[in-house]
Structures are given as C-alpha cells and as structure tokens.
Design a protein around this motif. Structure first.
Motif, PDB file in Angstrom:
ATOM      1  N   ILE A 298     -14.062  -7.011  -0.811  1.00  0.00           N
ATOM      2  CA  ILE A 298     -13.912  -5.697  -0.183  1.00  0.00           C
ATOM      3  C   ILE A 298     -12.523  -5.527   0.421  1.00  0.00           C
ATOM      4  CG2 ILE A 298     -14.822  -4.121   1.571  1.00  0.00           C
ATOM      5  CD1 ILE A 298     -17.490  -5.592   1.346  1.00  0.00           C
ATOM      6  N   SER A 299     -12.068  -6.553   1.131  1.00  0.00           N
ATOM      7  CA  SER A 299     -10.808  -6.428   1.873  1.00  0.00           C
ATOM      8  C   SER A 299      -9.592  -6.324   0.962  1.00  0.00           C
ATOM      9  CB  SER A 299     -10.640  -7.617   2.819  1.00  0.00           C
ATOM     10  OG  SER A 299     -10.585  -8.835   2.107  1.00  0.00           O
ATOM     11  N   MET A 300      -9.566  -7.084  -0.133  1.00  0.00           N
ATOM     12  CA  MET A 300      -8.381  -7.078  -0.996  1.00  0.00           C
ATOM     13  C   MET A 300      -8.167  -5.731  -1.679  1.00  0.00           C
ATOM     14  SD  MET A 300      -6.827  -9.952  -0.635  1.00  0.00           S
ATOM     15  CE  MET A 300      -5.800 -10.153  -2.073  1.00  0.00           C
ATOM     16  N   PRO A 301      -9.168  -5.164  -2.383  1.00  0.00           N
ATOM     17  CA  PRO A 301      -8.926  -3.836  -2.991  1.00  0.00           C
ATOM     18  C   PRO A 301      -8.682  -2.743  -1.961  1.00  0.00           C
ATOM     19  CG  PRO A 301     -10.847  -4.913  -3.968  1.00  0.00           C
ATOM     20  CD  PRO A 301     -10.486  -5.695  -2.755  1.00  0.00           C
ATOM     21  N   THR A 302      -9.408  -2.807  -0.835  1.00  0.00           N
ATOM     22  CA  THR A 302      -9.200  -1.791   0.202  1.00  0.00           C
ATOM     23  C   THR A 302      -7.809  -1.896   0.796  1.00  0.00           C
ATOM     24  OG1 THR A 302     -11.559  -1.888   0.735  1.00  0.00           O
ATOM     25  CG2 THR A 302     -10.113  -0.817   2.331  1.00  0.00           C
ATOM     26  N   GLY A 303      -7.351  -3.128   1.052  1.00  0.00           N
ATOM     27  CA  GLY A 303      -5.993  -3.312   1.556  1.00  0.00           C
ATOM     28  C   GLY A 303      -4.951  -2.848   0.553  1.00  0.00           C
ATOM     29  N   ALA A 304      -5.178  -3.141  -0.731  1.00  0.00           N
ATOM     30  CA  ALA A 304      -4.245  -2.681  -1.760  1.00  0.00           C
ATOM     31  C   ALA A 304      -4.209  -1.157  -1.831  1.00  0.00           C
ATOM     32  CB  ALA A 304      -4.640  -3.266  -3.114  1.00  0.00           C
ATOM     33  N   THR A 305      -5.369  -0.527  -1.657  1.00  0.00           N
ATOM     34  CA  THR A 305      -5.414   0.940  -1.645  1.00  0.00           C
ATOM     35  C   THR A 305      -4.605   1.497  -0.491  1.00  0.00           C
ATOM     36  OG1 THR A 305      -7.608   0.924  -2.668  1.00  0.00           O
ATOM     37  CG2 THR A 305      -6.947   2.924  -1.517  1.00  0.00           C
ATOM     38  N   GLU A 306      -4.771   0.920   0.689  1.00  0.00           N
ATOM     39  CA  GLU A 306      -4.012   1.376   1.850  1.00  0.00           C
ATOM     40  C   GLU A 306      -2.515   1.149   1.662  1.00  0.00           C
ATOM     41  OE1 GLU A 306      -4.949   2.989   4.586  1.00  0.00           O
ATOM     42  OE2 GLU A 306      -6.997   3.139   3.832  1.00  0.00           O
ATOM     43  N   ILE A 307      -2.169   0.041   1.039  1.00  0.00           N
ATOM     44  CA  ILE A 307      -0.751  -0.225   0.773  1.00  0.00           C
ATOM     45  C   ILE A 307      -0.162   0.857  -0.127  1.00  0.00           C
ATOM     46  CG2 ILE A 307       0.800  -1.776  -0.488  1.00  0.00           C
ATOM     47  CD1 ILE A 307      -0.806  -4.102   0.611  1.00  0.00           C
ATOM     48  N   LEU A 308      -0.895   1.222  -1.159  1.00  0.00           N
ATOM     49  CA  LEU A 308      -0.406   2.253  -2.070  1.00  0.00           C
ATOM     50  C   LEU A 308      -0.303   3.611  -1.376  1.00  0.00           C
ATOM     51  CD1 LEU A 308      -2.343   1.250  -5.309  1.00  0.00           C
ATOM     52  CD2 LEU A 308       0.103   0.979  -4.851  1.00  0.00           C
TER      53      LEU A 308
ATOM     54  N   GLY B  66       7.157   1.417   7.610  1.00  0.00           N
ATOM     55  CA  GLY B  66       7.137   0.071   7.062  1.00  0.00           C
ATOM     56  C   GLY B  66       6.144  -0.828   7.775  1.00  0.00           C
ATOM     57  N   PHE B  67       6.028  -0.643   9.075  1.00  0.00           N
ATOM     58  CA  PHE B  67       5.064  -1.417   9.859  1.00  0.00           C
ATOM     59  C   PHE B  67       3.635  -1.090   9.432  1.00  0.00           C
ATOM     60  CE2 PHE B  67       2.500  -2.092  13.721  1.00  0.00           C
ATOM     61  CZ  PHE B  67       2.830  -3.410  13.997  1.00  0.00           C
ATOM     62  N   MET B  68       3.349   0.198   9.214  1.00  0.00           N
ATOM     63  CA  MET B  68       2.028   0.595   8.752  1.00  0.00           C
ATOM     64  C   MET B  68       1.762   0.108   7.331  1.00  0.00           C
ATOM     65  SD  MET B  68       0.628   1.923  11.261  1.00  0.00           S
ATOM     66  CE  MET B  68       1.053   2.598  12.869  1.00  0.00           C
ATOM     67  N   PHE B  69       2.827  -0.016   6.551  1.00  0.00           N
ATOM     68  CA  PHE B  69       2.675  -0.590   5.210  1.00  0.00           C
ATOM     69  C   PHE B  69       2.115  -2.008   5.292  1.00  0.00           C
ATOM     70  CE2 PHE B  69       4.560  -3.313   1.939  1.00  0.00           C
ATOM     71  CZ  PHE B  69       4.090  -2.712   0.785  1.00  0.00           C
ATOM     72  N   LEU B  70       2.652  -2.809   6.209  1.00  0.00           N
ATOM     73  CA  LEU B  70       2.157  -4.169   6.377  1.00  0.00           C
ATOM     74  C   LEU B  70       0.789  -4.193   7.059  1.00  0.00           C
ATOM     75  CD1 LEU B  70       5.493  -5.914   7.432  1.00  0.00           C
ATOM     76  CD2 LEU B  70       4.323  -6.064   5.241  1.00  0.00           C
ATOM     77  N   CYS B  71       0.519  -3.185   7.884  1.00  0.00           N
ATOM     78  CA  CYS B  71      -0.791  -3.098   8.533  1.00  0.00           C
ATOM     79  C   CYS B  71      -1.894  -2.721   7.550  1.00  0.00           C
ATOM     80  CB  CYS B  71      -0.758  -2.069   9.663  1.00  0.00           C
ATOM     81  SG  CYS B  71       0.002  -2.674  11.184  1.00  0.00           S
ATOM     82  N   SER B  72      -1.524  -2.295   6.356  1.00  0.00           N
ATOM     83  CA  SER B  72      -2.535  -1.922   5.376  1.00  0.00           C
ATOM     84  C   SER B  72      -3.449  -3.092   5.048  1.00  0.00           C
ATOM     85  CB  SER B  72      -1.853  -1.420   4.098  1.00  0.00           C
ATOM     86  OG  SER B  72      -1.034  -0.301   4.365  1.00  0.00           O
TER      87      SER B  72
END
Length: 500
Positions: free
Chosen positions: A15-25, A274-280
């Motif tokens: 769950i965390s990996m795809p969701t984090g990748a979505t937030e990163i995008l 950029g900080f929010m990018f890493l917080c994704s």
C-alpha cells in the motif's frame, strides 16, 4: 512471530509504495511548474506564480485534503467489513461535500492577486497573480474528483489506478508546459497543469472502473441515512481543520517571506515544494498505516495492531535519516535544481539543515496522526496542530524572521549577518521547525497514552454497522481479544501476549 512481521510488512509495503509513488508524481506536477517557470525569462515570473500557489494550496486543504482523509478512513473500515455498498456511499458523500466546498472556494483562485495585495505583497504584479489562478480554475473539477477518489481507492487497498493516472499526467504536464509556455507565454503553465489534471482523472476512472462499478458509485441512493452523514462530518471536521491549519501555517510563513524580497518568496515556495516531494513517501506510509490499522481494529487483532505500529514507525524514522543526510550533503546545491539565481542558491543553503531536521520531526508527526485519525482521536490531532502552529510556530517565525538580532545567527552556514534586526528566511524556517516539533511531541504523547484498544475495536465495528458481540467469533487470529484487556503501550517498550 517472524512470519507475522513478514506478512504485515508485505501488506504494508504493497500500500505504502504505490501510494507514495503517486504522491511523488503529484508533487512532480507542481514542481514542474516551479522549475520551468524558474528558468523561463530568467525566473522573473516565478514570484507571481508562487503567490497564486499560496491561495491554491490553502483552499485545496479544505476542498480535498480533509474530505479525502476522512473518506479513506471510512472506506478502509467498510472494506474490512466487506461492505461494498457502504464504501460507495462514503465516496458519494465525500464527492458531494468536496464539490460544494470547491464552488465556494473558486472565487479565491480568481482573485488571488487582490488577496495577496491585501496582505502586503505589493512588489508583485497582482494582475499576473490573478491570471494564474483563473486559468488554474479550468482544472478544479478534475482536482476535486482525483483528490477524493484516490484516497478512497487507497482505503480499499487499491493503489495501481492512481499510480498509472499520475504517471501519464506527469509526462503530459511536462510536455504541455514546454509547448504552451513557448506558444502562450506565462499563462501556458497554468493551462498545462489544468489539462494534466483532466488527463489524470480520465485515466483514473478508466483504470478503476471495476471498483467504482462494484461499489455502485454512479447509482445514487434515494436517501442517505442521517447517521452516516453525521459520521462523515464528525470525522471530516477535525481532519479538514488540521489540513487547513497546516496549509494556513505554511502560507502565513510564505506571506512572511513575501515581505522580505521576491527571491525569498520564490526560494521559500521552491524549497517547500521540494520538501513536500520528499514527504510524499511519508504520505504513502501514513495511508498504509491508516488502512491496515482500520483493518486490524475491525478484526479486533491486538497483536496485529502492535506489530503494525512498531513496523511503520521504525520504517518512517529510518527514511527520515536518509533525507536528513541528503540535505546535509547537498546544502546550497539544492537551489541549483530550481533556479539559476545565485541569491536563491545562497538562501537555499541556509535552509538545508533545517529541512532535514523538519523531516525527522514530521516522520513522528505523520505516524502519530495516522493512528489518531483511525482510533477516533482526530480532534486531539487537530488541536495539537493548532497549539503547535498558532502558539509556537508562528510567533517563533515572526520573532526570528524580523526581530532576532542577525549577529545571534553568525556562523550559520551561508548566512551573512547584518546590522539590522531579523534573520529573514532562515528565521521563518526556524519557526517551521519549532511548530512541527511541538505538534509531534503532543501527538506522540497522546498515542502513547492509548490503552483501551478493545474498546477501539468495538467502535470500529459499530462504525461499519457490524455486531460487536461477534468480534471474537469472526477473528480467528485473536479469538478472545475483546475480553483481553491489556495496556498496549505504544512507546514500543511492552509486548502483547494474547491468551491461549
């Protein structure tokens, strides 16, 4: 026991990996605008776009962020009960609420320049600020749909559709920005972002069509029980308040930065993006923790709860140390990513160490928030944020930014003290660190004080309309967990041993 940890880790990561990748995008889509505008015409129009984004980011917390979190929590609870119709009802309620709020907030986008003028940002081209906001309005309906459906799918542990949608939209956003900026100039950037949002929604609905059909999302009921409306509003209110206070805190600090110089505002927003990018990555971990915790609560699995919380906290802390090392090593080179201005490079070098420290604090803060939102303590979470930001963060940011003697910060990397008062953007980010630290301490303290986990399990079943007296019979992994009244300290010092 190791098998239990391995199984939980696999589900949590799925769950965390795809969701984090979505937030990163999603952040990449916003970062694309910042980076391309930062290099377009020497970055002269970046402050105007950054000013409009202040209003847009704040209103999005009310339109989609709060309702999206509430919808994800309720959908996870209904998914644990295997009630597809209830899942669909929660999505319909969240979409209706977000649409109404979006219509009310739309004028703030259209008149973002006038709003910035009222708060003292007179150095900007206010008409250009409003123009950016008006063109971004073209993508508001798509933003509402995507911002609600994506967390709803995550609550049902379905993450692939949103990931595909964001991947396609991100590529389109880069291409459209390059082409439309060349043809239309400054307004090409907001038009490109709005079009990308619509592309994301179309791909999302296509990939998730089976989930939406199974939950009968498009067949609205003739009436909705008043109890469900109250449940949604009671959960949505504190979550929306927390998101709104967070965005307000960040945007007030941005307004402080706007009083310094245009380069300071541009640096602040670019560093924050950029900080929010890493917080994704943390957002993905938070979503996975909420979803899995809702499942364990419904099943009454106390041992699963403790395994999940220990696992998630350790992973998030380890990732925060990686990010701290990233900022510590790069320092002023971070500014070279989004600007060609030496002034921006120097300012970003001042903030790098603070960014790393803030990220470590946010790891604890977001983990605690995930737990409190699911167990019914979201009001404490929102209250902690109000205390941390309004009573600690903002006063510290104002004092350090405009009243602290600059000689007191002599020796800080890339900071050159002057003769006047205030340390500028560095002081504002010291306020950010102080506010997040206070909030993290309060929320972690509340999580550590939770002891009535069996009662929390009963509340989760009541929320889904299930019978509480069948909790033990429907939980083969924990047959007597309702009767088992243990104090599960989440300082992670005690072990839970279920009775045989």
């Amino acid at each position: 026991r190791m098998a239990r940890w391995r199984d939980e880790l696999g589900l949590w990561v799925s769950i965390s990996m795809p969701t984090g990748a979505t937030e990163i995008l999603l952040v990449v889509m916003d970062l694309t605008d910042t980076v391309i505008l930062g290099h377009y015409s020497g970055g002269r129009m970046l402050p105007e776009a950054s000013a409009a984004l202040i209003i847009i980011m704040f209103t999005c917390s009310v339109i989609t962020s709060g309702p999206g979190l509430a919808c994800m929590t309720l959908a996870a609870n209904a998914a644990a009960a295997e009630d597809s119709a209830l899942c669909g009802n929660w999505l319909q309620l969240a979409m209706t609420f977000a649409t109404v709020v979006g219509l009310c907030m739309a004028p703030m986008w259209a008149f973002s320049g006038q709003i910035m003028g009222l708060v003292g940002a007179d150095d900007l081209d206010l008409e250009l600020v409003s123009s950016y906001g008006r063109w971004r309005l073209l993508g508001l309906p798509a933003l509402v749909a995507f911002g609600i459906v994506t967390p709803w799918l995550a609550g049902r542990q379905v993450t692939t559709p949103a990931l595909w949608a964001c991947a396609v939209a991100t590529v389109c956003n880069v291409l459209l920005n390059v082409v439309l900026l060349k043809w239309l100039g400054f307004i090409g950037s907001p038009i490109a972002t709005a079009c990308s949002r619509w592309i994301a929604v179309m791909v999302l609905f296509y990939c998730a069509r089976r989930e939406l059909a199974a939950c009968r999302v498009f067949s609205f009921p003739s009436s909705v029980p008043a109890q469900r409306i109250r449940q949604f509003l009671c959960l949505n209110a504190p979550m929306t308040l927390q998101e709104m206070v967070e965005k307000l805190f960040l945007q007030i600090t941005a307004l402080f930065a706007a009083r310094l110089q245009p380069q300071a505002l541009a640096t602040h927003n670019a560093m924050l993006t950029g900080f929010m990018f890493l917080c994704s990555a943390m957002v993905g971990c938070q979503a996975a923790t909420q979803t899995r915790l809702a499942h364990h609560l419904y099943q009454g699995d106390l041992e699963g709860i403790v395994v999940l919380l220990r696992l998630s906290l350790r992973f998030m802390l380890c990732w925060s140390f990686v990010v701290c090392a990233f900022y510590t090593i790069l320092q002023d080179r971070v500014g070279m990513i989004f600007s060609t201005s030496p002034i921006v490079w120097e300012l970003s070098g001042q903030l790098s160490l603070l960014c790393g420290s803030c990220y470590a604090v946010i790891a604890v803060f977001m983990w605690s928030g995930a737990v409190l939102n699911v167990v019914g303590c979201s009001s404490w979470f929102a209250g902690s944020y109000v205390v941390g930001t309004a009573l600690v963060g903002l006063p510290v940011a104002w004092y350090c930014g405009f009243r602290l003697r600059s000689t007191d910060m002599a020796g800080w990397p890339y900071f050159q003290p002057g003769d006047g008062l205030g340390v500028g953007l560095l002081g504002i980010w010291l306020g950010l660190l102080a506010g997040y630290s206070c909030t993290a301490a309060l929320t972690f303290f509340r999580v550590a004080r939770i002891s009535d986990w069996p009662e929390r399990c009963k509340s989760a079943r009541r929320l889904a309309g299930a019978r509480v007296d069948l909790l033990g019979a429907e939980s083969p992994g924990c047959p007597s967990c309702v009767a088992y009244h243990a104090r599960c300290s989440l300082f992670l010092l005690q072990k839970v041993s279920l009775p045989s």
